[in-house]
Scaffold this motif. Structure first.
Motif, PDB file in Angstrom:
ATOM      1  N   LYS A 211      21.742   7.048  17.254  1.00  0.00           N
ATOM      2  CA  LYS A 211      21.075   8.346  17.176  1.00  0.00           C
ATOM      3  C   LYS A 211      19.944   8.368  16.152  1.00  0.00           C
ATOM      4  CE  LYS A 211      25.418  10.732  18.371  1.00  0.00           C
ATOM      5  NZ  LYS A 211      26.354   9.606  18.263  1.00  0.00           N
ATOM      6  N   LEU A 212      19.781   7.312  15.371  1.00  0.00           N
ATOM      7  CA  LEU A 212      18.690   7.242  14.402  1.00  0.00           C
ATOM      8  C   LEU A 212      17.353   7.091  15.123  1.00  0.00           C
ATOM      9  CD1 LEU A 212      20.265   4.787  11.794  1.00  0.00           C
ATOM     10  CD2 LEU A 212      19.866   7.237  11.465  1.00  0.00           C
ATOM     11  N   SER A 213      16.316   7.671  14.547  1.00  0.00           N
ATOM     12  CA  SER A 213      14.983   7.501  15.121  1.00  0.00           C
ATOM     13  C   SER A 213      14.487   6.085  14.841  1.00  0.00           C
ATOM     14  CB  SER A 213      14.014   8.512  14.516  1.00  0.00           C
ATOM     15  OG  SER A 213      13.747   8.196  13.152  1.00  0.00           O
ATOM     16  N   LYS A 214      13.557   5.618  15.651  1.00  0.00           N
ATOM     17  CA  LYS A 214      13.036   4.263  15.468  1.00  0.00           C
ATOM     18  C   LYS A 214      12.311   4.106  14.132  1.00  0.00           C
ATOM     19  CE  LYS A 214      11.054   0.448  18.040  1.00  0.00           C
ATOM     20  NZ  LYS A 214      10.547   0.010  19.363  1.00  0.00           N
ATOM     21  N   PRO A 215      11.485   5.064  13.716  1.00  0.00           N
ATOM     22  CA  PRO A 215      10.864   4.927  12.380  1.00  0.00           C
ATOM     23  C   PRO A 215      11.893   4.803  11.265  1.00  0.00           C
ATOM     24  CG  PRO A 215       9.709   6.590  13.654  1.00  0.00           C
ATOM     25  CD  PRO A 215      10.941   6.243  14.437  1.00  0.00           C
ATOM     26  N   ASP A 216      12.998   5.524  11.377  1.00  0.00           N
ATOM     27  CA  ASP A 216      14.025   5.439  10.343  1.00  0.00           C
ATOM     28  C   ASP A 216      14.733   4.086  10.370  1.00  0.00           C
ATOM     29  OD1 ASP A 216      13.483   7.856   9.227  1.00  0.00           O
ATOM     30  OD2 ASP A 216      15.232   8.908  10.029  1.00  0.00           O
ATOM     31  N   VAL A 217      14.999   3.555  11.540  1.00  0.00           N
ATOM     32  CA  VAL A 217      15.614   2.229  11.634  1.00  0.00           C
ATOM     33  C   VAL A 217      14.708   1.184  10.995  1.00  0.00           C
ATOM     34  CG1 VAL A 217      16.291   0.393  13.235  1.00  0.00           C
ATOM     35  CG2 VAL A 217      17.008   2.749  13.664  1.00  0.00           C
ATOM     36  N   LEU A 218      13.426   1.263  11.253  1.00  0.00           N
ATOM     37  CA  LEU A 218      12.495   0.286  10.688  1.00  0.00           C
ATOM     38  C   LEU A 218      12.305   0.509   9.187  1.00  0.00           C
ATOM     39  CD1 LEU A 218       9.833  -0.017  13.527  1.00  0.00           C
ATOM     40  CD2 LEU A 218      11.890  -1.372  13.111  1.00  0.00           C
ATOM     41  N   ALA A 219      12.492   1.744   8.722  1.00  0.00           N
ATOM     42  CA  ALA A 219      12.441   1.998   7.282  1.00  0.00           C
ATOM     43  C   ALA A 219      13.623   1.340   6.569  1.00  0.00           C
ATOM     44  CB  ALA A 219      12.420   3.503   7.020  1.00  0.00           C
ATOM     45  N   ILE A 220      14.787   1.376   7.198  1.00  0.00           N
ATOM     46  CA  ILE A 220      15.953   0.681   6.634  1.00  0.00           C
ATOM     47  C   ILE A 220      15.662  -0.810   6.527  1.00  0.00           C
ATOM     48  CG2 ILE A 220      18.348   0.026   7.077  1.00  0.00           C
ATOM     49  CD1 ILE A 220      18.741   2.776   8.366  1.00  0.00           C
ATOM     50  N   LYS A 221      15.075  -1.369   7.552  1.00  0.00           N
ATOM     51  CA  LYS A 221      14.727  -2.786   7.537  1.00  0.00           C
ATOM     52  C   LYS A 221      13.721  -3.082   6.424  1.00  0.00           C
ATOM     53  CE  LYS A 221      13.118  -6.543  10.589  1.00  0.00           C
ATOM     54  NZ  LYS A 221      11.820  -6.928   9.998  1.00  0.00           N
TER      55      LYS A 221
ATOM     56  N   ASN B  19       0.840  -1.189   0.000  1.00  0.00           N
ATOM     57  CA  ASN B  19       0.000   0.000   0.000  1.00  0.00           C
ATOM     58  C   ASN B  19       0.878   1.243   0.000  1.00  0.00           C
ATOM     59  OD1 ASN B  19       0.802   0.571   2.700  1.00  0.00           O
ATOM     60  ND2 ASN B  19      -0.814  -0.782   3.492  1.00  0.00           N
ATOM     61  N   ALA B  20       0.257   2.401  -0.108  1.00  0.00           N
ATOM     62  CA  ALA B  20       1.007   3.652  -0.235  1.00  0.00           C
ATOM     63  C   ALA B  20       1.909   3.900   0.956  1.00  0.00           C
ATOM     64  CB  ALA B  20       0.033   4.811  -0.420  1.00  0.00           C
ATOM     65  N   GLN B  21       1.440   3.566   2.152  1.00  0.00           N
ATOM     66  CA  GLN B  21       2.246   3.779   3.346  1.00  0.00           C
ATOM     67  C   GLN B  21       3.480   2.890   3.351  1.00  0.00           C
ATOM     68  OE1 GLN B  21       0.091   3.144   6.987  1.00  0.00           O
ATOM     69  NE2 GLN B  21       1.767   3.889   8.293  1.00  0.00           N
ATOM     70  N   GLN B  22       3.304   1.647   2.935  1.00  0.00           N
ATOM     71  CA  GLN B  22       4.433   0.716   2.890  1.00  0.00           C
ATOM     72  C   GLN B  22       5.446   1.130   1.829  1.00  0.00           C
ATOM     73  OE1 GLN B  22       1.995  -2.774   2.240  1.00  0.00           O
ATOM     74  NE2 GLN B  22       2.374  -3.535   4.328  1.00  0.00           N
ATOM     75  N   VAL B  23       4.947   1.585   0.683  1.00  0.00           N
ATOM     76  CA  VAL B  23       5.842   2.050  -0.378  1.00  0.00           C
ATOM     77  C   VAL B  23       6.661   3.246   0.112  1.00  0.00           C
ATOM     78  CG1 VAL B  23       5.963   3.118  -2.661  1.00  0.00           C
ATOM     79  CG2 VAL B  23       4.430   1.183  -2.267  1.00  0.00           C
ATOM     80  N   ALA B  24       6.004   4.166   0.805  1.00  0.00           N
ATOM     81  CA  ALA B  24       6.709   5.342   1.322  1.00  0.00           C
ATOM     82  C   ALA B  24       7.782   4.934   2.321  1.00  0.00           C
ATOM     83  CB  ALA B  24       5.708   6.300   1.963  1.00  0.00           C
ATOM     84  N   GLN B  25       7.488   3.937   3.152  1.00  0.00           N
ATOM     85  CA  GLN B  25       8.477   3.480   4.131  1.00  0.00           C
ATOM     86  C   GLN B  25       9.685   2.868   3.432  1.00  0.00           C
ATOM     87  OE1 GLN B  25       7.613  -0.023   6.523  1.00  0.00           O
ATOM     88  NE2 GLN B  25       8.489   0.949   8.358  1.00  0.00           N
ATOM     89  N   VAL B  26       9.447   2.067   2.396  1.00  0.00           N
ATOM     90  CA  VAL B  26      10.550   1.456   1.657  1.00  0.00           C
ATOM     91  C   VAL B  26      11.385   2.528   0.960  1.00  0.00           C
ATOM     92  CG1 VAL B  26      11.127  -0.022  -0.319  1.00  0.00           C
ATOM     93  CG2 VAL B  26       9.429  -0.771   1.355  1.00  0.00           C
ATOM     94  N   GLN B  27      10.719   3.532   0.394  1.00  0.00           N
ATOM     95  CA  GLN B  27      11.446   4.611  -0.268  1.00  0.00           C
ATOM     96  C   GLN B  27      12.310   5.383   0.729  1.00  0.00           C
ATOM     97  OE1 GLN B  27       8.207   6.759  -2.145  1.00  0.00           O
ATOM     98  NE2 GLN B  27       8.648   5.824  -4.130  1.00  0.00           N
ATOM     99  N   ARG B  28      11.737   5.639   1.892  1.00  0.00           N
ATOM    100  CA  ARG B  28      12.511   6.300   2.935  1.00  0.00           C
ATOM    101  C   ARG B  28      13.709   5.436   3.329  1.00  0.00           C
ATOM    102  NH1 ARG B  28      14.110  11.023   5.410  1.00  0.00           N
ATOM    103  NH2 ARG B  28      14.458  10.710   7.635  1.00  0.00           N
ATOM    104  N   GLY B  29      13.477   4.129   3.424  1.00  0.00           N
ATOM    105  CA  GLY B  29      14.558   3.216   3.780  1.00  0.00           C
ATOM    106  C   GLY B  29      15.659   3.177   2.740  1.00  0.00           C
ATOM    107  N   GLU B  30      15.291   3.270   1.475  1.00  0.00           N
ATOM    108  CA  GLU B  30      16.306   3.290   0.414  1.00  0.00           C
ATOM    109  C   GLU B  30      17.181   4.531   0.546  1.00  0.00           C
ATOM    110  OE1 GLU B  30      16.632   2.950  -4.478  1.00  0.00           O
ATOM    111  OE2 GLU B  30      14.695   3.333  -3.528  1.00  0.00           O
TER     112      GLU B  30
END
Length: 570
Positions: free
Chosen positions: A156-166, A59-70
């Motif tokens: 120092k990374l935020s938790k949302p950013d760490v999970l976006a990398i994953k 979904n759009a939210q998941q795609v955005a998270q993957v893009q942020r992770g990239e």
């Protein structure tokens, strides 16, 4: 995740064996109490160097998270450390030699058998934020990660950013490549020994900043201190290899390599405070310029795979942080003098070997050969970087220019030191003539090994200093990074016998010529010797290794000298 952070590797060892008073270090502590939580920026553009994620069915939210992770994975420069030469991205296997043994970066692809495919979000967060991976050590202690993986910055990374990398790592192809077992000496192979260092020097937590900082500076600090972990390489270390309090970004030698990470603080005299914004952005994002030069050595990988791939606006924010918000570190060079005859000899060698490209006045040729006059990377700090370039060469700094050849096989240690001292002091360059023949010799011997993954899953090491067998054969140092053996090339020579040696040599030379058309006959000979020697040393089917090596070189000499002449450079 980053190669450049190998400084911290030795810290846990020293702390576990030496009793000292705990000293808390952390650059973020000096920045106040305002914890920074990044705001996700726009969807990233194209990251050419990174594997493309598959977002089918998301979904759009998941795609955005993957893009942020990239974007985050690119900015954190994870791939170069988790990819051995010839291997697939994120498959791990890159070797890091230390005085206490060899570490190999792990597979962090989504492979369930070899990577992190079975890790939970909590486990991945714990690894990046706390430096603790799944599993246990001695059935009692957690599985502490070695600080070669810069969790001291990633905390120092935020938790949302760490999970976006994953999320990004899970969306790219899995690589089922087994991890290479670390080869650490006892007792340094006991991970529990890191506990002492962690107690003294590691504090998990977010990045803290001054409330007066602008949004741009805050974003730049997040990129520098958390994602890019600049402090890991550019900061001096204490006796326990922890970053010295009050000296972040002041410049430091890179352990085990002939490079120096320069002062990048806001100091106008010794750091980057006096650079124009455009100069520093060009250096970090656009490949350099004719005023301040271009990145090379380990920093070039950071530029190529990370900073040049992220939006230029983020690099401008990074520059704003470095130039305006970091404490200026004043690092005057120790005064050194050498006889005038030494500098005169260096000038003669420069004219003979370098002036054709870099010009007699050191100004180079725009967009072809970089300038040496006024180039801060030439004169700043100790002579490490100048020696490294002359010794090992450099890939093209600009698309229009040829590669600089390595002079390690052409000039002796004293001559390389003389050239380095001349260019650091000529044309108004304010460097010190501190290069010595002993220093050059030490750099030749300290070139780090790198494992090359071959098709059958085994690992061959082209470095002549990587094994006791290779050292016994006195394999010469491979000083030219331009001639880097690929997995396919190494496979050609593996298991060679006296009967098929000539045929295999022909195939190898053809392959090398195709991928390295600039090589001269002398360079080809050097490549053949320094690449094949370790193969002989580690091949159990070859009994008389010295005879085999001699035969190989005799048969390959004619073919090698048929290589086209290299373009001149210096």
């Amino acid at each position: 995740m980053a190669k450049s952070s190998r400084f911290g590797m030795s810290a846990w060892i020293a702390a576990a064996t030496v009793g000292v008073v705990a000293v808390t270090v952390g650059a973020s502590a000096a920045y106040g109490t305002d914890a920074y939580v990044p705001t996700p920026g726009p969807a990233p553009g194209s990251y050419a160097a990174m594997p493309k994620p598959d977002t089918t069915g998301m979904n759009a939210q998941q795609v955005a998270q993957v893009q942020r992770g990239e974007y985050l994975t690119t900015a954190a420069d994870c791939m170069p450390c988790h990819m051995a030469p010839g291997a697939k991205p994120f498959a791990g296997g890159l070797s890091f030699e230390t005085p206490f043994g060899v570490l190999y970066s792990p597979n962090i692809s989504s492979s369930k058998s070899d990577g992190i495919g079975n890790w939970t979000d909590k486990q991945f967060w714990n690894a990046l934020h706390n430096g603790i991976a799944p599993g246990s050590s001695l059935a009692v202690f957690p599985h502490y990660l070695y600080p070669a993986m810069p969790y001291t910055s990633y905390t120092k990374l935020s938790k949302p950013d760490v999970l976006a990398i994953k999320a990004y790592l899970e969306a790219i192809p899995a690589v089922n490549t087994p991890n290479v077992k670390n080869d650490m000496k006892f007792p340094f192979n006991i991970r529990a020994m890191q506990l002492g260092w962690r107690i003294m020097f590691f504090r998990a937590g977010p990045l803290h900043m001054k409330k007066t900082w602008s949004p741009a500076v805050r974003n730049g600090a997040y990129i520098a201190e958390a994602l890019g972990h600049c402090s890991e390489c550019h900061s001096p270390r204490n006796l326990l290899f922890a970053i010295k309090s009050g000296q972040t970004l002041a410049g430091a030698p890179i352990l085990g390599e002939p490079w120096y990470a320069p002062n990048i603080s806001a100091s106008k005299q010794y750091g980057v405070g006096d650079w124009s914004q455009s100069e520093l952005v060009s250096f970090l994002h656009d490949g350099g310029n004719m005023q301040k030069g271009s990145a090379y050595g380990p920093m070039k990988a950071v530029v190529d795979y990370s900073l040049s791939q992220i939006p230029k606006s983020d690099v401008k924010d990074l520059v704003a942080y470095l130039q305006t918000a970091t404490p200026p570190r004043e690092t005057p060079m120790k005064k050194v003098t050498v006889p005038a005859s030494e500098l005169a000899a260096g000038k003669t060698l420069y004219v003979q070997n370098c002036a054709a490209c870099h010009q007699a006045d050191g100004k180079g040729v725009a967009d072809v050969f970089p300038n040496l006059a006024g180039n801060q990377s030439v004169w700043d700090g100790p002579a490490n970087n100048t020696i490294g370039i002359v010794l090992g060469g450099m890939i093209p700094w600009h698309a229009n220019g040829p590669a600089m050849p390595a002079f390690g096989a052409i000039l002796d240690d004293h001559q390389i030191a003389q050239i380095a001292n001349y260019v650091r002091t000529a044309w108004g360059n304010p460097g010190m003539p501190d290069a010595t023949a002993a220093q050059v010799y030490g750099f030749r011997k300290s070139a780090p090994p790198h494992k090359v993954a071959v098709a059958d899953g085994d690992y061959l090491d082209p470095s002549p200093i990587a094994s006791a067998q290779a050292r016994k054969l006195e394999c010469p140092l491979r000083t030219d990074p331009l001639i880097d053996p690929t997995a396919a090339d190494m496979k050609i020579m593996q298991g060679a016998t006296a009967k098929d040696l000539g045929t295999r040599t022909d195939k190898l030379i053809a392959a090398v010529k195709k991928s390295n058309p600039h090589l001269s006959g002398a360079q080809m000979k050097q490549f053949l010797l320094t690449t094949y020697c370790p193969v002989v040393a580690t091949d159990p089917s070859i009994s008389d290794k010295k005879t085999a090596l001699k035969q190989f070189m005799a048969q390959s000499q004619v073919q090698a000298m048929a290589a086209p002449p290299a373009k001149s450079g210096g």
